[in-house]
Design an enzyme around this catalytic site. Structure first.
Site, short mmCIF file in Angstrom:
data_model
loop_
_atom_site.label_atom_id
_atom_site.label_comp_id
_atom_site.label_asym_id
_atom_site.label_seq_id
_atom_site.Cartn_x
_atom_site.Cartn_y
_atom_site.Cartn_z
N MET A 1 0.80 -1.23 0.00
CA MET A 1 0.00 0.00 0.00
C MET A 1 0.83 1.28 0.00
O MET A 1 0.30 2.37 0.12
CB MET A 1 -0.96 0.01 1.20
N CYS A 2 2.15 1.15 -0.15
CA CYS A 2 3.00 2.34 -0.22
C CYS A 2 2.95 2.95 -1.62
O CYS A 2 2.97 2.24 -2.62
CB CYS A 2 4.45 1.97 0.08
N ASP B 1 24.09 -10.84 5.64
CA ASP B 1 24.42 -11.63 4.46
C ASP B 1 25.92 -11.64 4.19
O ASP B 1 26.50 -12.68 3.87
CB ASP B 1 23.67 -11.11 3.24
#
Length: 163
Positions: free
Chosen positions: A75-76, A130
């Site tokens: 919804m951005c 990572d």
């Protein structure tokens, strides 16, 4: 259901219409952190991680994530960001090596940049994980939260309390 801004008359999700909102300067600052081992801390500081300069790569990943937030968060609204800055601060105490990640995002527009700052802080921490996981998978990504925001209809916000 009409009291909820992200639901239509049928109770289904919708993106809020911001076309009538005033354009204002808006900023948001978010924080995340990652706790690493002494070995990882030393290798990051000495730039001895085989994958490269951990903080430089993580910083670029955070910037890229802020720019792509609307691709991750349904919804951005896609935003034209005016500035993104990521700062790192080591907190070392009692053999605990914690790296704080602060992200500032700025725009001039009709909606805020809180989600962009939070997404960038998260992506920065995930990238550090990572790049260092081959050494130690026991790193802990800490609380991620909004420190402050300025602009917009709801006004300014400043986080109070410990995290």
């Amino acid at each position: 259901m009409s009291d909820f801004t992200h639901f239509n008359a049928q109770g289904r999700a919708k993106m809020v219409d911001i076309s009538e909102k005033n354009e204002t300067e808006r900023t948001a600052v978010a924080r995340s952190s990652i706790i690493v081992s002494k070995e990882i801390y030393e290798k990051i500081i000495d730039q001895k991680i085989e994958k490269g300069d951990v903080l430089a790569v993580a910083q670029v990943a955070g910037i890229m994530a802020a720019k792509k937030t609307s691709d991750w968060i349904p919804m951005c609204h896609p935003l034209q960001l005016k500035g993104i800055d990521i700062a790192f601060n080591w907190n070392i105490a009692s053999n605990k090596y914690e790296l704080e990640i602060d992200v500032m995002v700025k725009t001039k527009g009709s909606t805020g940049v809180e989600m962009e700052a939070l997404t960038a802080a998260s992506a920065t921490a995930l990238t550090i994980y990572d790049m260092c996981k081959a050494i130690d998978k026991g790193m802990i990504i800490g609380n991620t939260f909004l420190l402050e925001k300025t602009g917009g209809k709801s006004g300014d916000y400043h986080h109070e309390g410990e995290n």
